[in-house]
Design an enzyme around this catalytic site. Structure first.
Site, PDB file in Angstrom:
ATOM      1  CE  LYS A  75      -4.169  -1.835   0.521  1.00  0.00           C
ATOM      2  NZ  LYS A  75      -5.235  -1.657  -0.478  1.00  0.00           N
ATOM      3  CG  ASP A  87      -4.206  -0.997  -3.821  1.00  0.00           C
ATOM      4  OD1 ASP A  87      -4.628   0.025  -4.395  1.00  0.00           O
ATOM      5  OD2 ASP A  87      -4.961  -1.844  -3.295  1.00  0.00           O
ATOM      6  CD  GLU A 100      -5.209  -3.038  -6.424  1.00  0.00           C
ATOM      7  OE1 GLU A 100      -4.212  -3.781  -6.276  1.00  0.00           O
ATOM      8  OE2 GLU A 100      -6.267  -3.206  -5.801  1.00  0.00           O
ATOM      9  CG  ASP A 141      -9.669  -2.300  -6.024  1.00  0.00           C
ATOM     10  OD1 ASP A 141     -10.868  -2.621  -6.030  1.00  0.00           O
ATOM     11  OD2 ASP A 141      -8.974  -2.409  -4.986  1.00  0.00           O
ATOM     12  CE  LYS A 174     -10.437  -5.624  -3.826  1.00  0.00           C
ATOM     13  NZ  LYS A 174     -10.279  -4.486  -2.914  1.00  0.00           N
TER      14      LYS A 174
HETATM   15  O1  LIG Z   1      -7.526  -8.808   1.517  1.00  0.00           O
HETATM   16  C1  LIG Z   1      -6.366  -8.413   1.615  1.00  0.00           C
HETATM   17  O2  LIG Z   1      -5.483  -9.185   1.939  1.00  0.00           O
HETATM   18  C2  LIG Z   1      -6.011  -6.980   1.381  1.00  0.00           C
HETATM   19  C3  LIG Z   1      -6.477  -6.503   0.060  1.00  0.00           C
HETATM   20  C4  LIG Z   1      -6.530  -5.006  -0.068  1.00  0.00           C
HETATM   21  O3  LIG Z   1      -5.567  -4.426  -0.473  1.00  0.00           O
HETATM   22  C5  LIG Z   1      -7.758  -4.322   0.267  1.00  0.00           C
HETATM   23  C6  LIG Z   1      -8.394  -4.622   1.449  1.00  0.00           C
HETATM   24  C7  LIG Z   1      -9.537  -3.980   1.827  1.00  0.00           C
HETATM   25  C8  LIG Z   1     -10.076  -3.030   1.008  1.00  0.00           C
HETATM   26  C9  LIG Z   1      -9.455  -2.704  -0.184  1.00  0.00           C
HETATM   27  C10 LIG Z   1      -8.305  -3.360  -0.573  1.00  0.00           C
HETATM   28  C11 LIG Z   1      -7.740  -3.031  -1.906  1.00  0.00           C
HETATM   29  O4  LIG Z   1      -7.405  -3.896  -2.709  1.00  0.00           O
HETATM   30  O5  LIG Z   1      -7.705  -1.862  -2.252  1.00  0.00           O
HETATM   31 MG   LIG Z   2      -7.002  -2.044  -4.250  1.00  0.00          MG
END
Ligand SMILES: O=C(O)CCC(=O)c1ccccc1C(=O)O
Ligand SMILES: [Mg+2]
Length: 367
Positions: free
Chosen positions: A163, A188, A213, A238, A262
């Site tokens: 992140k 991301d 991302e 996303d 997702k």
């Molecule tokens: O489930 C995970 O291991 C984390 C995935 C993650 O980055 C995420 C988790 C919660 C909400 C948004 C995101 C995302 O992909 O932006």
């Molecule tokens: Mg994401």
């Protein structure tokens, strides 16, 4: 197939350690687990993946609960559902609320697969017996992120997503790259940047990232197409993707090269599969995203990942990554960066009823 009841549980669990993004520190997770029960007493299980607050999308646990109970269940109750592919047509009068819809839809897929005596993966058309897992690092500093990355690479993960946001980005990516030159590394941003940050994003462009991302706004498709022309790192969308139409728009504007699917965000497995097919036709990469979810949603993610052509490891970690004890048994395990796909019918895992009771904070049966 005819749904008679839905048994809803709101559950709550603490994460083993906080998951940190620039938008939210997730330390406690609430979610909805639901059982759909047909006229013969067969049961399918689903999960609503919304968070308690609308930091990621506008849905919350409470909005999902309301939608499922007051709007969506009445639309399918006692209806003749000929196939799980048709569930979304009953929901056509309802705008948005994809995660609430997906919770019921995925449960009906599970129920359907069980009635057919097949695995969820096989009814979706998935062939892979082993899928690639990927890990996500959401930490508050470069040091902590490096430490987490180290641990995950040692465990065998071959793809790490980190992140980022302005201020915790260039040095972070540079350090991880320096320590792991060959790692499949992606970032991301959860919409932390704007087009005004283009020079910063061009610096990130030099670290051989697998993709970046959602760098720009959560509801944008147009500005991502400007950005994609300026950077060589593939953009993955996303938050911007809620339906196949969003993907069509992204393709026609060349806004991205990759789609994070997702199941919750797109309203269920039927839409997820259609998005996968469209991406395959147009040469876009697709992979399966995560929601810091419980085992039911994770099991659906594993099943979806068995489709051929999904070769980028998803945000899919073991049950014990976030949880002391998951609500499915056995828990999902990752070994050497891979998950062996269950050959049990339905989603491939059983609900652990004792654990479900332990973590339930509210339950209700709808008839
Ligand atoms: O489930 C995970 O291991 C984390 C995935 C993650 O980055 C995420 C988790 C919660 C909400 C948004 C995101 C995302 O992909 O932006
Ligand atoms: Mg994401």
């Amino acid at each position: 197939m005819n749904i008679k009841h839905i048994h809803l549980h709101i559950i709550q669990m603490k994460l083993k350690s906080p998951f940190i993004t620039h938008l939210e520190h997730v330390t406690d997770r609430k979610g909805i687990i639901l059982k759909v029960i047909d006229d013969e007493g067969n049961i399918g299980v689903g999960e609503a993946v919304a968070f308690t607050t609308p930091w990621y999308t506008e849905e919350t646990v409470q909005t999902c609960y309301h939608m499922i109970k007051d709007i969506l269940f009445p639309l399918i109750r006692q209806q003749n559902i000929s196939s799980p592919e048709n569930v979304s047509t009953f929901f056509l009068p309802v705008r948005g609320n994809q995660m609430a819809k997906a919770a019921i839809e995925t449960a009906i897929w599970d129920l359907w697969a069980k009635r057919e005596n097949k695995t969820l993966a096989s009814v979706l058309g998935g062939k892979k017996k082993v899928i690639e897992a990927g890990a996500v690092v959401g930490a508050s500093s470069v040091e902590k992120a490096l430490e987490q990355t180290n641990r995950l690479v040692e465990k065998g993960f071959k793809r790490i997503k980190v992140k980022i946001h302005p201020g915790l980005d260039i040095e972070l990516v540079e350090q991880i790259r320096k320590n792991f030159p060959d790692l499949l590394l992606m970032a991301d941003a959860n919409s932390a940047y704007s087009l005004a940050d283009i020079e910063r994003l061009k610096v990130l462009d030099e670290y051989d990232l697998l993709m970046i991302e959602q760098p720009l706004a959560f509801d944008d498709i147009v500005q991502h197409s400007y950005l994609q022309k300026e950077i060589k790192t593939p953009i993955c969308l996303d938050e911007s993707i809620h339906s196949i139409r969003d993907v069509e728009n992204a393709i026609s504007l060349s806004s991205c090269q990759v789609i994070n699917i997702k199941i919750g965000r797109v309203g269920g497995l039927n839409e997820a599969k259609k998005i996968y097919q469209l991406c395959m036709q147009h040469g876009l990469d697709v992979w399966v995203g995560g929601m810091i979810e419980f085992g039911v949603s994770r099991a659906c993610n594993v099943a979806l990942s068995t489709l051929e052509g999904i070769h980028i490891p998803g945000d899919i970690m073991s049950s014990n990554h976030y949880w002391e004890e998951d609500i499915i048994e056995p828990g999902i395990t990752v070994s050497n960066g891979q998950i062996r796909v269950s050959d049990e019918i339905g989603m491939g895992y059983q609900l652990n009823e004792k654990r479900l009771q332990q973590v339930s904070v509210f339950e209700e049966i709808l008839s």
